[in-house]
Design an enzyme around this catalytic site. Structure first.
Site, PDB file in Angstrom:
ATOM      1  N   ARG B  51     -22.898 -37.076  -7.897  1.00  0.00           N
ATOM      2  CA  ARG B  51     -23.106 -36.556  -9.248  1.00  0.00           C
ATOM      3  C   ARG B  51     -23.456 -35.074  -9.196  1.00  0.00           C
ATOM      4  NH1 ARG B  51     -26.801 -41.243 -12.141  1.00  0.00           N
ATOM      5  NH2 ARG B  51     -25.621 -42.993 -11.295  1.00  0.00           N
ATOM      6  N   ASP B  53     -25.479 -32.517 -12.049  1.00  0.00           N
ATOM      7  CA  ASP B  53     -26.178 -32.561 -13.327  1.00  0.00           C
ATOM      8  C   ASP B  53     -25.474 -31.726 -14.403  1.00  0.00           C
ATOM      9  OD1 ASP B  53     -28.206 -34.288 -12.716  1.00  0.00           O
ATOM     10  OD2 ASP B  53     -29.639 -32.734 -12.135  1.00  0.00           O
ATOM     11  N   TYR B 111     -23.840 -26.338  -0.875  1.00  0.00           N
ATOM     12  CA  TYR B 111     -24.219 -25.867  -2.205  1.00  0.00           C
ATOM     13  C   TYR B 111     -24.601 -24.385  -2.139  1.00  0.00           C
ATOM     14  CZ  TYR B 111     -24.701 -30.504  -4.390  1.00  0.00           C
ATOM     15  OH  TYR B 111     -24.474 -31.752  -4.923  1.00  0.00           O
ATOM     16  N   ARG B 198     -32.200 -27.294  -6.020  1.00  0.00           N
ATOM     17  CA  ARG B 198     -32.858 -26.509  -7.070  1.00  0.00           C
ATOM     18  C   ARG B 198     -34.361 -26.365  -6.807  1.00  0.00           C
ATOM     19  NH1 ARG B 198     -30.667 -29.521 -12.293  1.00  0.00           N
ATOM     20  NH2 ARG B 198     -32.255 -28.227 -13.308  1.00  0.00           N
TER      21      ARG B 198
END
Lengths: 246, 246
Positions: B51, B53, B111, B198
């Protein structure tokens, strides 16, 4: 007491009809002038360093205006940002000499043209790049870029519709760099004709594709013939990076 | 004959409720599944690598699906792009082994977290960066980043709401680079907990501000205590760059 205030402005051109205030469409100039009026109650005309076309972006547009008000000049940036839409940001505001004019005092400009060179268009950077599908030979583009450096009559690299005294301009530097599938064309010069950067980018892209030979670029500049250049590439790839002042 | 097809997908997360199909909001998965149905007439479920967000971007999300149809696998990209909205692009499509699964076959992910570090927020890159106003000491952030490398129990760097067997993950590399006022945090690892990147970015930003000492990061990791980390930085700064497969 009247003060002369300089604004350094960043904007995303996507939603605007360009810098210059006009009848048909919302301009960045109009948005900023309206914000100044909302903030100070005064209807003021601001002087941009020059026009940018619809959809052209800016990281460093400059504009000045004269005003008699008590707001300290450095506070204009925050105050105007609280009124302006999020796609226009005043990065800095400060007082300059009374004879400073964002357009007439400028000694040069720095533009960046960004090409996304891959098969598929961008999902994310559509409004800050120009998509070119055919593979570009960046080495060829770099070789051709050298012909633009220096003082030339750039009449071939101008779109119709501008009213100017001379088509002679000096390019200080033209650097082409590549980062993965992004190609950056960085041009600094004492001034630019209408659409000049976008036509230079279009001509360099044709060189990259192999449809204009590297050495031919020299002849194209000398020919003063617009029809021999490449196309005017899309406005979305163009960004006004910086305006130079003494 | 049934074929297994892998899609490499780029998307701008701004307008979506995230990757995963859901009741409340439009997801990227749903958009792609609907496009496959429009193209082939078949209602197909696609398997994403994981997933993302709401508002998270991707330059290299992966998803596979099995289908029996006559469209050559490499043609799916162009065909789906003609149906999909412009902020979702299929970069590539090709056939993979029948036992390939975008999630279960993945060996790791890359990422990037992007911080815009200057006084004013961005007019142009709002949806692809996170704005941090206070000046960050990038040297300190680089020093602190070394504590994350290797296998650790990253329980402290996880938001509530995920149902997982183990909180042990391996970070292969964590590189921090700076380009003008942009700070890029590039993290590669074998897997990531919910909001882990994050929260790591938020902790490194606190180190950059000086509110968490460099050496303290080692203790925070060992503490398994979420409350000692920095905040979960904004989704808009996060981008799924690549999914690794053998």
């Amino acid at each position: 007491m009247l003060k002369n205030i300089l604004l350094i402005i960043e904007y995303c051109g996507k939603n605007y009809a360009g810098w210059q205030r006009q009848q048909n469409g919302i301009s960045i100039q109009e948005k900023i002038e309206n914000a100044i009026q909302e903030l100070t109650g005064q209807k003021i005309n601001i002087n941009g360093s020059g026009r940018t076309d619809a959809k052209v972006n800016a990281l460093g547009q400059c504009a000045n205006f004269k005003i008699d008000c008590t707001i300290p000049p450095p506070n204009f940036s925050m105050a105007l940002n609280s009124i302006l839409p999020e796609d226009i940001r005043i990065l800095e505001s400060f007082e300059v000499d009374m004879d400073f004019h964002a357009r007439y005092s400028a000694t040069g400009k720095y533009y960046r043209y960004t090409i996304l060179n891959r098969k598929m268009p961008s999902a994310i950077y559509k409004h800050t790049t120009c998509h070119v599908k055919q593979p570009l030979d960046v080495e060829k583009m770099i070789k051709a870029s050298s012909y633009f450096i220096g003082e030339h009559d750039f009449r071939a690299f101008m779109s119709a519709g501008s009213n100017i005294k001379t088509t002679i301009r000096t390019i200080y530097s033209l650097n082409i760099t590549q980062n993965d599938n992004l190609i950056f064309i960085d041009i600094k010069g004492n001034g630019f004709l209408y659409n000049m950067v976008r036509i230079i980018a279009g001509t360099l892209a044709e060189v990259g594709k192999g449809s204009i030979p590297v050495e031919e670029v020299k002849n194209i500049i000398q020919s003063h013939d617009r029809s021999r250049c490449g196309p005017t590439l899309k406005a979305s790839g163009l960004c006004l990076m910086e305006v130079f002042y003494n």
